[in-house]
Design an enzyme around this catalytic site. Sequence first.
Site, PDB file in Angstrom:
ATOM      1  N   GLU A  32      73.413  44.929  41.720  1.00  0.00           N
ATOM      2  CA  GLU A  32      73.324  44.097  42.937  1.00  0.00           C
ATOM      3  C   GLU A  32      73.295  42.629  42.506  1.00  0.00           C
ATOM      4  OE1 GLU A  32      69.735  45.351  44.884  1.00  0.00           O
ATOM      5  OE2 GLU A  32      70.492  47.393  45.218  1.00  0.00           O
ATOM      6  N   PRO A  33      73.448  41.708  43.449  1.00  0.00           N
ATOM      7  CA  PRO A  33      73.393  40.289  43.050  1.00  0.00           C
ATOM      8  C   PRO A  33      72.121  39.948  42.266  1.00  0.00           C
ATOM      9  CG  PRO A  33      74.218  40.482  45.283  1.00  0.00           C
ATOM     10  CD  PRO A  33      73.831  41.875  44.872  1.00  0.00           C
ATOM     11  N   GLY A  87      70.642  43.997  37.593  1.00  0.00           N
ATOM     12  CA  GLY A  87      71.683  44.507  36.699  1.00  0.00           C
ATOM     13  C   GLY A  87      71.072  45.361  35.616  1.00  0.00           C
ATOM     14  N   THR A 126      83.070  49.771  39.726  1.00  0.00           N
ATOM     15  CA  THR A 126      84.325  50.239  39.136  1.00  0.00           C
ATOM     16  C   THR A 126      84.910  51.366  39.986  1.00  0.00           C
ATOM     17  OG1 THR A 126      83.589  49.618  36.936  1.00  0.00           O
ATOM     18  CG2 THR A 126      85.342  51.260  37.038  1.00  0.00           C
ATOM     19  N   LEU A 170      95.991  35.873  12.952  1.00  0.00           N
ATOM     20  CA  LEU A 170      97.373  35.605  13.374  1.00  0.00           C
ATOM     21  C   LEU A 170      97.580  34.207  13.945  1.00  0.00           C
ATOM     22  CD1 LEU A 170      98.535  38.987  14.928  1.00  0.00           C
ATOM     23  CD2 LEU A 170      98.875  38.124  12.618  1.00  0.00           C
ATOM     24  N   GLY A 171      96.498  33.506  14.245  1.00  0.00           N
ATOM     25  CA  GLY A 171      96.632  32.137  14.754  1.00  0.00           C
ATOM     26  C   GLY A 171      97.376  32.107  16.085  1.00  0.00           C
ATOM     27  N   GLU A 197      77.520  49.728  31.972  1.00  0.00           N
ATOM     28  CA  GLU A 197      76.727  50.893  31.543  1.00  0.00           C
ATOM     29  C   GLU A 197      75.651  50.507  30.528  1.00  0.00           C
ATOM     30  OE1 GLU A 197      78.643  54.623  31.126  1.00  0.00           O
ATOM     31  OE2 GLU A 197      80.324  53.988  32.355  1.00  0.00           O
TER      32      GLU A 197
HETATM   33  C1  LIG Z   1      84.122  44.837  35.132  1.00  0.00           C
HETATM   34  C2  LIG Z   1      82.751  45.345  35.439  1.00  0.00           C
HETATM   35  C3  LIG Z   1      82.588  46.618  35.952  1.00  0.00           C
HETATM   36  C4  LIG Z   1      81.314  47.084  36.295  1.00  0.00           C
HETATM   37  N1  LIG Z   1      81.183  48.337  36.861  1.00  0.00           N
HETATM   38  C5  LIG Z   1      79.982  48.695  37.359  1.00  0.00           C
HETATM   39  C6  LIG Z   1      79.839  49.908  38.105  1.00  0.00           C
HETATM   40  O1  LIG Z   1      80.782  50.698  38.259  1.00  0.00           O
HETATM   41  N2  LIG Z   1      78.642  50.190  38.674  1.00  0.00           N
HETATM   42  C7  LIG Z   1      77.563  49.356  38.527  1.00  0.00           C
HETATM   43  O2  LIG Z   1      76.512  49.652  39.072  1.00  0.00           O
HETATM   44  N3  LIG Z   1      77.654  48.219  37.789  1.00  0.00           N
HETATM   45  C8  LIG Z   1      78.831  47.868  37.213  1.00  0.00           C
HETATM   46  N4  LIG Z   1      78.934  46.686  36.505  1.00  0.00           N
HETATM   47  C9  LIG Z   1      77.777  45.845  36.328  1.00  0.00           C
HETATM   48  C10 LIG Z   1      77.183  45.924  34.924  1.00  0.00           C
HETATM   49  O3  LIG Z   1      76.645  47.206  34.704  1.00  0.00           O
HETATM   50  C11 LIG Z   1      76.131  44.801  34.809  1.00  0.00           C
HETATM   51  O4  LIG Z   1      76.825  43.566  34.788  1.00  0.00           O
HETATM   52  C12 LIG Z   1      75.281  44.956  33.569  1.00  0.00           C
HETATM   53  O5  LIG Z   1      74.437  46.060  33.709  1.00  0.00           O
HETATM   54  C13 LIG Z   1      74.430  43.719  33.272  1.00  0.00           C
HETATM   55  O6  LIG Z   1      73.733  43.323  34.413  1.00  0.00           O
HETATM   56  P1  LIG Z   1      73.759  41.788  34.871  1.00  0.00           P
HETATM   57  O7  LIG Z   1      75.191  41.374  34.877  1.00  0.00           O
HETATM   58  O8  LIG Z   1      73.004  41.663  36.145  1.00  0.00           O
HETATM   59  O9  LIG Z   1      73.041  41.001  33.730  1.00  0.00           O
HETATM   60  P2  LIG Z   1      71.449  40.718  33.556  1.00  0.00           P
HETATM   61  O10 LIG Z   1      70.681  41.975  33.710  1.00  0.00           O
HETATM   62  O11 LIG Z   1      71.145  39.590  34.475  1.00  0.00           O
HETATM   63  O12 LIG Z   1      71.407  40.270  32.071  1.00  0.00           O
HETATM   64  C14 LIG Z   1      71.846  38.984  31.632  1.00  0.00           C
HETATM   65  C15 LIG Z   1      71.740  38.954  30.115  1.00  0.00           C
HETATM   66  O13 LIG Z   1      70.391  39.164  29.697  1.00  0.00           O
HETATM   67  C16 LIG Z   1      70.301  40.274  28.801  1.00  0.00           C
HETATM   68  N5  LIG Z   1      69.076  41.019  29.055  1.00  0.00           N
HETATM   69  C17 LIG Z   1      68.646  41.508  30.241  1.00  0.00           C
HETATM   70  N6  LIG Z   1      67.472  42.153  30.078  1.00  0.00           N
HETATM   71  C18 LIG Z   1      67.168  42.089  28.773  1.00  0.00           C
HETATM   72  C19 LIG Z   1      66.086  42.594  27.980  1.00  0.00           C
HETATM   73  N7  LIG Z   1      65.074  43.294  28.514  1.00  0.00           N
HETATM   74  N8  LIG Z   1      66.085  42.325  26.654  1.00  0.00           N
HETATM   75  C20 LIG Z   1      67.093  41.615  26.082  1.00  0.00           C
HETATM   76  N9  LIG Z   1      68.146  41.120  26.784  1.00  0.00           N
HETATM   77  C21 LIG Z   1      68.184  41.357  28.110  1.00  0.00           C
HETATM   78  C22 LIG Z   1      71.523  41.112  29.094  1.00  0.00           C
HETATM   79  O14 LIG Z   1      71.909  41.889  27.980  1.00  0.00           O
HETATM   80  C23 LIG Z   1      72.561  40.055  29.428  1.00  0.00           C
HETATM   81  O15 LIG Z   1      73.122  39.552  28.258  1.00  0.00           O
HETATM   82  C24 LIG Z   1      80.182  46.242  36.098  1.00  0.00           C
HETATM   83  C25 LIG Z   1      80.351  44.963  35.532  1.00  0.00           C
HETATM   84  C26 LIG Z   1      81.597  44.510  35.203  1.00  0.00           C
HETATM   85  C27 LIG Z   1      81.732  43.134  34.618  1.00  0.00           C
END
Ligand SMILES: Cc1cc2nc3c(=O)[nH]c(=O)nc-3n(C[C@H](O)[C@H](O)[C@H](O)COP(=O)(O)OP(=O)(O)OC[C@H]3O[C@@H](n4cnc5c(N)ncnc54)[C@H](O)[C@@H]3O)c2cc1C
Length: 390
Positions: free
Chosen positions: A121-122, A125, A152, A342-343, A367
């Site tokens: 969700e917004p 994640g 996805t 390969l530049g 995931e």
């Molecule tokens: C092309 C694409 C397809 C997707 N498909 C799906 C789908 O089918 N279904 C679905 O539900 N979601 C989907 N997603 C969402 C994806 O699973 C999330 O983007 C991902 O889980 C990360 O969540 P976030 O983007 O909110 O990042 P955040 O949770 O906000 O994390 C931001 C950064 O902080 C790091 N971080 C967060 N918590 C910790 C911690 N405890 N310790 C260390 N580092 C941490 C993360 O690794 C990341 O680098 C998709 C995303 C993309 C880009």
Amino acid sequence: MIDFELTRKDRELLEAIRREALVARSYARHYDENEHEFPPDELPEAKDFPSVFSLFAGRGKEDTGMGVISMLLTAGQTWGDYSVRMRRGKGGLGNAALRAAGTPAQQEKWKDLTLAMAITEPGCGSDPSAVQTTAVLDGEEWVLNGEKIFVTTGCRADGVVVWATVDKAAGRAGIKSFLVEKGTPGFIVAHKEKKLGIRADDTAAYVFKDCRIPRGNLLGGEEAIPKAGSGGFRGVMKTFNMTRPAVAAIGLGIAEAALDFTRDQLREAGVEVDYGAGIGGQSALVRRFQRLEALYEAAMLTVLHAAWLSDHGKPNNTEASIAKAKGGSAVREITQGCIEILGPLGVSREHLLEKWFRDVRITDIYEGTGQIQRLIIARDILGYSSSELR
Ligand SMILES: Cc1cc2nc3c(=O)[nH]c(=O)nc-3n(C[C@H](O)[C@H](O)[C@H](O)COP(=O)(O)OP(=O)(O)OC[C@H]3O[C@@H](n4cnc5c(N)ncnc54)[C@H](O)[C@@H]3O)c2cc1C
């Protein structure tokens, strides 16, 4: 004993997949540059190729386990392209969730649907326990309200497994998964996402507005709610033990394409990658390339190991996360390394290497990001719970 030796039948299967994949690759640039013009479910050339299912016929006990061969087939397909396939199979991440958490009756009822999975969700994640989408029981119906992003297969899917909370105060325990079919009033496909890579892939945002679904659409069924392994949090998290190695395999197929392209370009430039020459007999450039190849091999072995454990009915939670963490970082290093070797050829849109560099980035995001996989591995090895180590 772990053995990844392939039988003749399996080798033929993989060769057939590679032939298909090369055709798919010829469409890759078009669909990358025309985002949201989704590739067809079947390419025009499909009539000239036997279906993979027919090639599967007659596989026996002596052949490689289904998990291991599936990983190799997946990598073989994405070696051609991430999004374009000779024939698109049915099914999405939601189907894996249905298999992991649905009752037998639910699995039977929805087995023919392609299902997406909507967790993100917004404002939620990496930590799915922060899900804000709500599900409220009203008589014989659940009423869903909330917003989901980056789903996805979100446009193509016939329905979605959506995570929602039935009790915010209960945290993880309050999160359940529900199956919502397309066409249900209040289930809105809000827009298609625009992305850095895998641009031909179908990624959507959803809104649920007073969306009413039957009471029986709670995955695992109500009688199963208090039990571990039901449609609740832990049950659906099991989905990822099966899919995380596959995500790594997807990225590794693309990384292998990058390695093959780089090797060919080096050869054309008169630089042979000689595996017999000792460390002193190689240029720094060739040694760098060989290190990238070794990285590919190491990462692929972690994927096959996780799949092999699953094939043999053994727990693979840690190994699934190892495969994804290793694969996610390896594919970035490999594609970036190939570009550096390969530049200008590496960044030119005349070739696909720059696209592969963009396409592999997702391996370390969805995931569960690489950081989250490392957390899971650390918890498993050190014996901490998710509340003790986060
Ligand atoms: C092309 C694409 C397809 C997707 N498909 C799906 C789908 O089918 N279904 C679905 O539900 N979601 C989907 N997603 C969402 C994806 O699973 C999330 O983007 C991902 O889980 C990360 O969540 P976030 O983007 O909110 O990042 P955040 O949770 O906000 O994390 C931001 C950064 O902080 C790091 N971080 C967060 N918590 C910790 C911690 N405890 N310790 C260390 N580092 C941490 C993360 O690794 C990341 O680098 C998709 C995303 C993309 C880009």
